[in-house]
Design a protein around this motif. Structure first.
Motif, PDB file in Angstrom:
ATOM      1  N   GLU A   1       0.824  -1.212   0.000  1.00  0.00           N
ATOM      2  CA  GLU A   1       0.000   0.000   0.000  1.00  0.00           C
ATOM      3  C   GLU A   1       0.856   1.258   0.000  1.00  0.00           C
ATOM      4  OE1 GLU A   1      -3.166   0.079  -0.705  1.00  0.00           O
ATOM      5  OE2 GLU A   1      -2.908  -2.099  -0.880  1.00  0.00           O
ATOM      6  N   LYS A   2       1.993   1.212   0.673  1.00  0.00           N
ATOM      7  CA  LYS A   2       2.905   2.357   0.670  1.00  0.00           C
ATOM      8  C   LYS A   2       3.466   2.581  -0.740  1.00  0.00           C
ATOM      9  CE  LYS A   2       5.690   2.725   4.147  1.00  0.00           C
ATOM     10  NZ  LYS A   2       6.825   2.484   5.067  1.00  0.00           N
ATOM     11  N   ILE A   3       3.839   1.482  -1.420  1.00  0.00           N
ATOM     12  CA  ILE A   3       4.358   1.586  -2.791  1.00  0.00           C
ATOM     13  C   ILE A   3       3.260   2.061  -3.728  1.00  0.00           C
ATOM     14  CG2 ILE A   3       5.445   0.352  -4.696  1.00  0.00           C
ATOM     15  CD1 ILE A   3       7.185   0.658  -2.167  1.00  0.00           C
ATOM     16  N   ARG A   4       2.041   1.622  -3.489  1.00  0.00           N
ATOM     17  CA  ARG A   4       0.916   2.070  -4.324  1.00  0.00           C
ATOM     18  C   ARG A   4       0.752   3.586  -4.222  1.00  0.00           C
ATOM     19  NH1 ARG A   4      -3.015  -1.182  -5.919  1.00  0.00           N
ATOM     20  NH2 ARG A   4      -2.712  -2.580  -4.133  1.00  0.00           N
ATOM     21  N   ASP A   5       0.833   4.101  -3.007  1.00  0.00           N
ATOM     22  CA  ASP A   5       0.707   5.543  -2.798  1.00  0.00           C
ATOM     23  C   ASP A   5       1.851   6.291  -3.465  1.00  0.00           C
ATOM     24  OD1 ASP A   5      -0.542   7.871  -1.438  1.00  0.00           O
ATOM     25  OD2 ASP A   5       1.373   7.931  -0.364  1.00  0.00           O
ATOM     26  N   MET A   6       3.063   5.773  -3.351  1.00  0.00           N
ATOM     27  CA  MET A   6       4.220   6.409  -3.989  1.00  0.00           C
ATOM     28  C   MET A   6       4.076   6.359  -5.512  1.00  0.00           C
ATOM     29  SD  MET A   6       7.196   4.848  -1.511  1.00  0.00           S
ATOM     30  CE  MET A   6       8.545   5.935  -1.864  1.00  0.00           C
TER      31      MET A   6
ATOM     32  N   SER B   1      18.041  -2.722  -8.924  1.00  0.00           N
ATOM     33  CA  SER B   1      17.111  -1.861  -8.185  1.00  0.00           C
ATOM     34  C   SER B   1      17.798  -0.784  -7.356  1.00  0.00           C
ATOM     35  CB  SER B   1      16.224  -2.720  -7.274  1.00  0.00           C
ATOM     36  OG  SER B   1      17.012  -3.461  -6.360  1.00  0.00           O
ATOM     37  N   VAL B   2      19.124  -0.804  -7.280  1.00  0.00           N
ATOM     38  CA  VAL B   2      19.814   0.269  -6.549  1.00  0.00           C
ATOM     39  C   VAL B   2      20.516   1.232  -7.501  1.00  0.00           C
ATOM     40  CG1 VAL B   2      20.093  -1.073  -4.443  1.00  0.00           C
ATOM     41  CG2 VAL B   2      21.913  -1.121  -6.164  1.00  0.00           C
ATOM     42  N   SER B   3      20.178   1.195  -8.790  1.00  0.00           N
ATOM     43  CA  SER B   3      20.840   2.082  -9.758  1.00  0.00           C
ATOM     44  C   SER B   3      20.738   3.557  -9.386  1.00  0.00           C
ATOM     45  CB  SER B   3      20.300   1.840 -11.176  1.00  0.00           C
ATOM     46  OG  SER B   3      18.907   2.047 -11.243  1.00  0.00           O
ATOM     47  N   PRO B   4      19.579   4.080  -8.935  1.00  0.00           N
ATOM     48  CA  PRO B   4      19.543   5.500  -8.574  1.00  0.00           C
ATOM     49  C   PRO B   4      20.405   5.819  -7.356  1.00  0.00           C
ATOM     50  CG  PRO B   4      17.452   4.449  -8.056  1.00  0.00           C
ATOM     51  CD  PRO B   4      18.255   3.464  -8.837  1.00  0.00           C
ATOM     52  N   LEU B   5      20.628   4.830  -6.504  1.00  0.00           N
ATOM     53  CA  LEU B   5      21.494   5.035  -5.340  1.00  0.00           C
ATOM     54  C   LEU B   5      22.956   5.013  -5.756  1.00  0.00           C
ATOM     55  CD1 LEU B   5      19.711   2.712  -2.739  1.00  0.00           C
ATOM     56  CD2 LEU B   5      19.374   5.163  -3.120  1.00  0.00           C
ATOM     57  N   PHE B   6      23.303   4.118  -6.688  1.00  0.00           N
ATOM     58  CA  PHE B   6      24.692   4.034  -7.137  1.00  0.00           C
ATOM     59  C   PHE B   6      25.122   5.308  -7.852  1.00  0.00           C
ATOM     60  CE2 PHE B   6      28.082   3.043 -10.103  1.00  0.00           C
ATOM     61  CZ  PHE B   6      28.995   2.396  -9.284  1.00  0.00           C
TER      62      PHE B   6
ATOM     63  N   ILE C   1       9.480  -4.245 -18.181  1.00  0.00           N
ATOM     64  CA  ILE C   1      10.137  -4.415 -16.882  1.00  0.00           C
ATOM     65  C   ILE C   1       9.605  -3.431 -15.843  1.00  0.00           C
ATOM     66  CG2 ILE C   1      12.244  -5.568 -17.673  1.00  0.00           C
ATOM     67  CD1 ILE C   1      13.609  -2.849 -17.777  1.00  0.00           C
ATOM     68  N   VAL C   2       8.374  -2.968 -16.045  1.00  0.00           N
ATOM     69  CA  VAL C   2       7.744  -2.115 -15.022  1.00  0.00           C
ATOM     70  C   VAL C   2       7.552  -2.912 -13.733  1.00  0.00           C
ATOM     71  CG1 VAL C   2       5.577  -0.983 -14.365  1.00  0.00           C
ATOM     72  CG2 VAL C   2       6.603  -0.519 -16.601  1.00  0.00           C
ATOM     73  N   ARG C   3       7.094  -4.156 -13.855  1.00  0.00           N
ATOM     74  CA  ARG C   3       6.792  -4.946 -12.656  1.00  0.00           C
ATOM     75  C   ARG C   3       8.051  -5.502 -11.997  1.00  0.00           C
ATOM     76  NH1 ARG C   3       4.194 -10.686 -14.581  1.00  0.00           N
ATOM     77  NH2 ARG C   3       6.013 -11.464 -15.690  1.00  0.00           N
ATOM     78  N   THR C   4       9.195  -5.375 -12.655  1.00  0.00           N
ATOM     79  CA  THR C   4      10.451  -5.821 -12.052  1.00  0.00           C
ATOM     80  C   THR C   4      11.321  -4.620 -11.696  1.00  0.00           C
ATOM     81  OG1 THR C   4      11.266  -6.197 -14.317  1.00  0.00           O
ATOM     82  CG2 THR C   4      10.511  -8.115 -13.068  1.00  0.00           C
ATOM     83  N   TRP C   5      12.009  -4.078 -12.696  1.00  0.00           N
ATOM     84  CA  TRP C   5      12.985  -3.023 -12.396  1.00  0.00           C
ATOM     85  C   TRP C   5      12.330  -1.809 -11.742  1.00  0.00           C
ATOM     86  CZ3 TRP C   5      15.668   0.976 -15.926  1.00  0.00           C
ATOM     87  CH2 TRP C   5      16.783   1.501 -15.276  1.00  0.00           C
ATOM     88  N   LEU C   6      11.248  -1.309 -12.304  1.00  0.00           N
ATOM     89  CA  LEU C   6      10.618  -0.116 -11.739  1.00  0.00           C
ATOM     90  C   LEU C   6      10.077  -0.400 -10.339  1.00  0.00           C
ATOM     91  CD1 LEU C   6       8.675   2.627 -13.460  1.00  0.00           C
ATOM     92  CD2 LEU C   6       7.554   1.526 -11.534  1.00  0.00           C
ATOM     93  N   TYR C   7       9.334  -1.499 -10.203  1.00  0.00           N
ATOM     94  CA  TYR C   7       8.741  -1.818  -8.902  1.00  0.00           C
ATOM     95  C   TYR C   7       9.810  -2.073  -7.841  1.00  0.00           C
ATOM     96  CZ  TYR C   7       7.079  -4.709  -5.126  1.00  0.00           C
ATOM     97  OH  TYR C   7       6.862  -5.229  -3.883  1.00  0.00           O
ATOM     98  N   TYR C   8      10.774  -2.938  -8.158  1.00  0.00           N
ATOM     99  CA  TYR C   8      11.795  -3.278  -7.154  1.00  0.00           C
ATOM    100  C   TYR C   8      12.623  -2.056  -6.755  1.00  0.00           C
ATOM    101  CZ  TYR C   8      10.918  -8.294  -7.798  1.00  0.00           C
ATOM    102  OH  TYR C   8      10.342  -9.543  -7.837  1.00  0.00           O
ATOM    103  N   THR C   9      12.830  -1.134  -7.685  1.00  0.00           N
ATOM    104  CA  THR C   9      13.582   0.079  -7.347  1.00  0.00           C
ATOM    105  C   THR C   9      12.810   0.929  -6.346  1.00  0.00           C
ATOM    106  OG1 THR C   9      14.589   0.079  -9.560  1.00  0.00           O
ATOM    107  CG2 THR C   9      14.765   2.100  -8.288  1.00  0.00           C
ATOM    108  N   ILE C  10      11.509   1.082  -6.560  1.00  0.00           N
ATOM    109  CA  ILE C  10      10.704   1.844  -5.596  1.00  0.00           C
ATOM    110  C   ILE C  10      10.744   1.154  -4.233  1.00  0.00           C
ATOM    111  CG2 ILE C  10       8.421   2.763  -5.048  1.00  0.00           C
ATOM    112  CD1 ILE C  10       7.774   2.743  -8.031  1.00  0.00           C
TER     113      ILE C  10
END
Length: 772
Positions: A366-371, A463-468, A494-503
Motif C-alpha cells: 500500500e505504501k508503494i501504491r501511494d508512492m 534496483s539500486v541504480s539511482p542510489l549508485f 520491466i515495469v513490474r520488475t525493475w521499476l517496482y523493485y527500485t521503488i
C-alpha cells in the motif's frame, strides 16, 4: 548569392568529427549544482549479437530527454552503465563454449562470462556513442564491478539488520533449466498446447467414481486431497469420505472448499504439491504434508514410484497410457492451456519447496501504491502496469539464486551450529571463496565457517541504480544533490520488475521515492508486427544501419515513427525514407546560407504570416517536449518545414530576398525572416537530430554549441494561421494552371490574386509572375 554551406548534401561522416569535438571540449560534462536533472538511465544488458534495433531507438530517445532538459535550462546528469549480472550471460557462455555451468570450475566459468561480456559490451558502447548519446561515457559503470556489487551487498546488510530480510523454506517458482528459484515478476504466461486428462477417482468401499480433469496427471503421486464446493449438490454425500488416487492407490480425504468451482469440469479438484499457487495456498491452509514429485533437475523423484527419473512430459504421457489400460481414464482432450513459463528459459516453471532468502514486500504494497500514484508516468496509461502488479503480490520476494555470475550473498555460517554471520558493509565479499571476516561464532564460539554459495536475484543489483549513480553511502553532499533522481526511462516489459523493485528497495533504504517521473517505451517489433528474437531471425543490427544512413536519420526515424508508449515496427526502408527530410532541411539551409544575417528588419504581411505559423509550431513542439513525446515535435517540424516554409513561404519571398522589384527594407525583412525561421527550426530539432543542427548552427549562427541554447519562445505575433490554407490552395491552383497550359513555373500567367489574399499580393505576383 554564394552559400556559406558549400557541401551540396549532408554527409553522415561529419557526425564523427562532431562527436570528437563534443568529447574534446567536454560539452556534456556534469558539475553538480544545488538543483539537477538526474536521469536514472537503464543499463543495457549485453546478452548477445546483434544489439536490438528497438533498444537503439529507445536509447536515442533517452538522449532526446537529456537534450530536451538541457535546452529547458536544467543541469543534466546523464550517467551510463552496463548491466552485466544474471542468467543471460551464463546461458550465452554455456552455449558459446559448449559447457554446463554446474559442471565447470566456478572461477573459470566466471572468467569466461567476463570475457564474453567485455566483447559484447564494447560493441554496445560503440553503438550508443555513434548515436550521439550525450552521456558520461568517461565514467560509465558496470553492475559487476566491485564498487557496484559492494553497494548491493551493503544494502542487503542494512536491510538484514533492519529485519527486512529473512530465510525460509517455502514452495518457490523453480526454473529447472536455469537451475534456480525465480520471483513471480520473472514469470510470463503463454498459451501452450497440452492434454486435459479426465481421470476416475474411486470412492473407498464403493463402486462410485468421481471424474477429475487435470493437465498435470504426473502429479498424481503428490495428491493429498480432493476438494469440492460445499454448495455442490453432487458431492454433499461424499464430503469427508476417503477416495482412492488412481495408479498410486493412496487414500485421501474428500474435503469441502469454496475455491472449487462447480461449473468447471466435474467440480472436483485434486490438490497436489504443487500444481499451481492455489495448491500452495490450500496446503498451507489445510496443513497438509507435501510430497515432492519433481526434483530440481526437472525429473520425477522417487515419490513417483515407477515413473521416477523420467522427464515431466514423458511421465505425463506414460501415466495417461497407464490410466487408459487400467480403465481409470474417461477421455483426453487436446487443449491450449495458459501456462506460467520462465521469462528467461521459456520453460514451464515448477513449484518446489526451497530454502531461500526473502525481502519483505507484502507489508509495503500500500505504501508503494501511494508512492506510485504520485509518480508522473509518460504516457499515463503505463502506470496501470505497476498498479496491476501491486494487486497481484501475494508473497515476499525471494532474492537468492543458485547461479554463479551475480553478486554473492555476503553470509558465512558457523560450521558447528549453522548460525548465519553477516559482515560489516563497505567492501565486496566473495563468500564462496573468501575467508570469513570473523574470528569466532557469536553463538557457540567455533572458529570454522562455511561461506554462502548463492548469488542475488539480478534485480537486487539493478534496483539500486539511482542510489549508485548518486554515490549512496560514499559522498553525502553529491547524494543530496542527485537523489531522488528526476526521471526513470525504461521499457514497459520491466515495469513490474525493475521499476517496482527500485521503488521498494529505495523506500526501504531512504524512505523516499527514487524519482518523480517515469518514461515508458513500447516494444520494437519487426516489419510484420512480430516481436524480434534471434530464434526467429528477424533481429535488425542497428550498427550497419547507423553507419549507412547516419545517426540523425536513425534518430529522426525513431522520433517521427514511434508514437510514445506504443509498440513500433522497425523497417530499414522506413529509416532510409526518413533521410529525405534531412535532405530537404539541408537544401533549405544551404539556400538561406547564401544571405547575410540582418538585424531588426520590419516584417511585411507575408513575413508576419510565417512568423505566426512559427509561433504555433513553437507552442506545439514545446508541449511535446514537455511530455517527452518526440513524435509531436518531429512530425510538426517536418510538416512545417516541408509543406509550409519551403513549399510556400520561401517560394513567395525568393524574389524579395533577391531584391527584384522591392525596397531595401522589404528585402531585409525577407532575409531576416528566413534566418529567424531557420534558426528556430534548428533549435526545435536539436534534441532529435543533434548532428545536422549543430553543423548548421555553427556554420550560420554561432561558434557555441546549439545544445546549450534555450528553446525559443513564441514571438507573440497576431494569429494569421487562418490564411495558410488559402495561400496553399491559391499557389497550387496557379501551378496546376501553368502545368495544364504547358507553361514552366517561371513563365508569366494571367490570373488575379483572390481578395482575401490581397495583403500578400506583392509577393504572390512576383512569385508566380502574374499578369492582369
Amino acid at each position: 548569392m554564394e552559400p556559406k554551406i558549400k557541401e551540396t548534401a549532408w554527409n553522415p561522416e561529419i557526425e564523427v568529427q562532431i562527436l570528437r569535438r563534443w568529447d574534446e571540449t567536454g560539452t556534456y560534462d556534469f558539475v553538480p549544482r544545488e538543483k539537477n536533472f538526474v536521469i536514472d538511465t537503464p543499463p543495457p544488458y549485453p546478452s548477445g549479437r546483434p544489439w536490438h534495433i528497438g533498444a537503439a531507438a529507445h536509447y536515442s530517445q533517452i538522449d532526446m530527454i537529456a537534450r530536451t532538459a538541457r535546452m529547458s535550462g536544467h543541469n543534466v546528469y546523464f550517467p551510463i552503465g552496463i548491466d552485466r549480472n544474471g542468467l543471460p550471460v551464463e546461458l550465452y557462455t554455456e552455449k558459446k563454449h559448449n559447457i554446463r555451468m554446474q559442471e565447470t570450475d566456478r572461477s573459470k566459468f566466471l572468467d569466461l562470462c567476463k570475457s564474453s561480456l567485455d566483447d559484447l559490451e564494447s560493441e554496445m558502447i560503440q553503438i550508443m556513442k555513434s548515436l550521439g548519446l550525450s552521456a558520461n561515457f568517461a565514467n560509465y559503470y558496470r553492475t559487476d564491478s566491485e564498487e557496484y556489487r559492494a553497494l548491493t551487498q551493503a544494502t542487503f546488510i542494512e536491510l538484514w539488520k533492519k529485519g527486512i530480510i529473512y530465510k525460509a523454506t517455502r514452495p518457490n517458482n523453480y526454473d529447472w533449466v536455469s537451475g534456480t528459484t525465480i520471483a513471480d515478476a520473472e514469470i510470463q504466461y503463454q498459451d501452450i498446447p497440452t492434454k486435459l486428462a479426465y481421470m476416475k477417482f474411486r470412492i473407498k468401499d464403493s463402486e462410485k467414481t468421481i471424474l477429475i480433469a487435470s493437465t498435470r496427471p504426473e502429479l498424481l503421486c503428490s495428491c493429498q486431497t480432493v476438494i469440492v464446493n460445499p454448495e455442490d449438490p453432487r458431492y454433499r454425500d461424499v464430503i469427508g469420505k476417503k477416495i482412492i488416487v488412481p495408479l498410486i492407490n493412496r487414500e485421501v480425504t474428500i474435503r469441502a472448499h469454496r475455491s472449487a468451482q462447480m461449473e468447471f469440469g466435474s467440480g472436483a479438484v485434486m490438490v497436489c504439491s504443487y500444481g499451481d499457487q492455489n495448491d500452495v495456498a490450500l496446503f498451507r491452509e489445510m496443513k497438509m504434508e507435501e510430497i515432492i514429485a519433481i526434483g530440481t533437475n526437472g525429473l520425477m523423484t522417487e515419490s513417483a514410484g515407477k515413473y521416477a527419473g523420467m522427464k515431466i512430459k514423458a511421465a505425463r504421457s506414460r501415466i495417461i497410457e497407464d490410466l487408459q489400460e487400467s480403465g481409470m481414464l474417461e477421455k483426453v482432450e487436446d487443449i491450449t492451456h495458459r501456462t506460467p513459463v520462465s521469462e528467461r528459459s521459456k520453460i514451464p516453471i515448477e513449484i518446489i519447496p526451497m530454502e531461500e532468502y526473502y525481502v519483505k514486500q507484502i507489508d509495503s504494497v500500500e505504501k508503494i501504491r501511494d508512492m506510485g500514484q504520485k509518480i508522473r508516468f509518460y504516457p499515463e496509461m503505463h502506470k496501470q502496469i505497476l498498479m496491476n502488479w501491486l494487486d497481484s503480490i501475494s508473497i515476499d520476494w525471494p532474492i537468492s539464486r543458485r547461479r554463479f555470475y551475480g553478486t554473492e550473498i555476503p553470509i558465512w555460517y558457523c560450521k558447528n551450529c549453522s548460525e548465519p554471520h553477516v559482515p560489516d558493509a563497505g567492501k565486496y565479499y566473495r563468500s564462496w571463496k573468501d575467508k570469513a571476516p570473523f574470528a569466532r561464532c557469536v553463538k557457540c564460539e567455533s572458529t570454522e565457517f562455511v561461506g554462502e554459495e548463492r548469488t542475488f536475484d539480478t534485480w537486487m543489483d539493478s534496483s539500486v541504480s539511482p542510489l549508485f549513480i548518486a554515490r549512496f553511502y560514499k559522498d553525502p553532499e553529491f547524494f543530496k544533490k542527485t537523489y531522488p533522481a528526476t526521471l526513470r526511462p525504461q521499457a514497459k516489459d520491466i515495469v513490474r520488475t525493475w521499476l517496482y523493485y527500485t521503488i521498494l528497495r529505495c523506500e526501504q533504504l531512504t524512505g523516499k521515492t527514487p524519482w518523480s517521473e517515469a518514461w515508458i517505451m513500447g516494444y520494437g517489433l519487426d516489419e510484420k508486427g512480430l516481436k524480434m528474437s534471434k530464434s526467429r531471425g528477424n533481429v535488425i543490427d542497428p550498427l550497419p544501419v547507423i553507419q549507412k544512413f547516419g545517426a540523425d536519420t536513425f534518430r529522426f526515424w525513431s522520433a517521427s515513427e514511434i508514437n510514445h508508449g506504443y509498440d513500433f515496427r522497425c523497417n530499414e526502408q522506413k529509416i532510409e525514407s526518413t533521410k529525405k527530410f534531412l535532405s530537404k532541411l539541408w537544401n533549405v539551409s544551404r539556400f538561406i546560407s547564401g544571405y547575410p544575417l540582418v538585424q531588426n528588419a520590419k516584417p511585411t504581411e507575408t513575413d508576419r504570416w510565417i512568423l505566426s505559423e512559427l509561433d504555433s509550431l513553437i507552442r506545439e513542439c514545446k508541449k511535446g517536449y514537455a511530455e517527452y513525446n518526440f513524435f509531436v515535435p518531429a512530425v510538426a517540424v517536418r510538416e512545417f518545414t516541408w509543406n509550409v516554409f519551403a513549399a510556400h513561404y520561401i517560394e513567395m519571398v525568393k524574389a524579395r530576398a533577391y531584391g527584384d522589384g522591392f525596397t531595401g527594407d522589404e528585402k531585409n525583412a525577407a532575409i531576416h525572416t528566413l534566418h529567424k525561421v531557420l534558426s528556430t527550426i534548428l533549435l526545435l530539432l536539436a534534441p532529435i537530430t543533434p548532428f545536422i543542427t549543430e553543423f548548421m548552427w555553427n556554420s550560420l549562427y554561432s561558434t557555441e554549441t546549439i545544445h546549450k541554447q534555450r528553446f525559443p519562445e513564441p514571438l507573440g505575433m497576431d494569429d494569421m494561421t487562418k490564411h495558410t490554407k488559402s495561400i496553399s490552395e491559391f499557389n497550387s491552383s496557379v501551378w496546376n494552371e501553368k502545368k495544364s497550359k504547358g507553361l514552366s513555373l517561371k513563365d508569366p500567367i494571367t490570373m488575379d490574386v483572390p481578395q482575401d489574399l490581397m495583403q500578400f499580393a506583392k509577393d504572390l505576383i512576383q512569385m508566380h509572375k502574374l499578369e492582369k
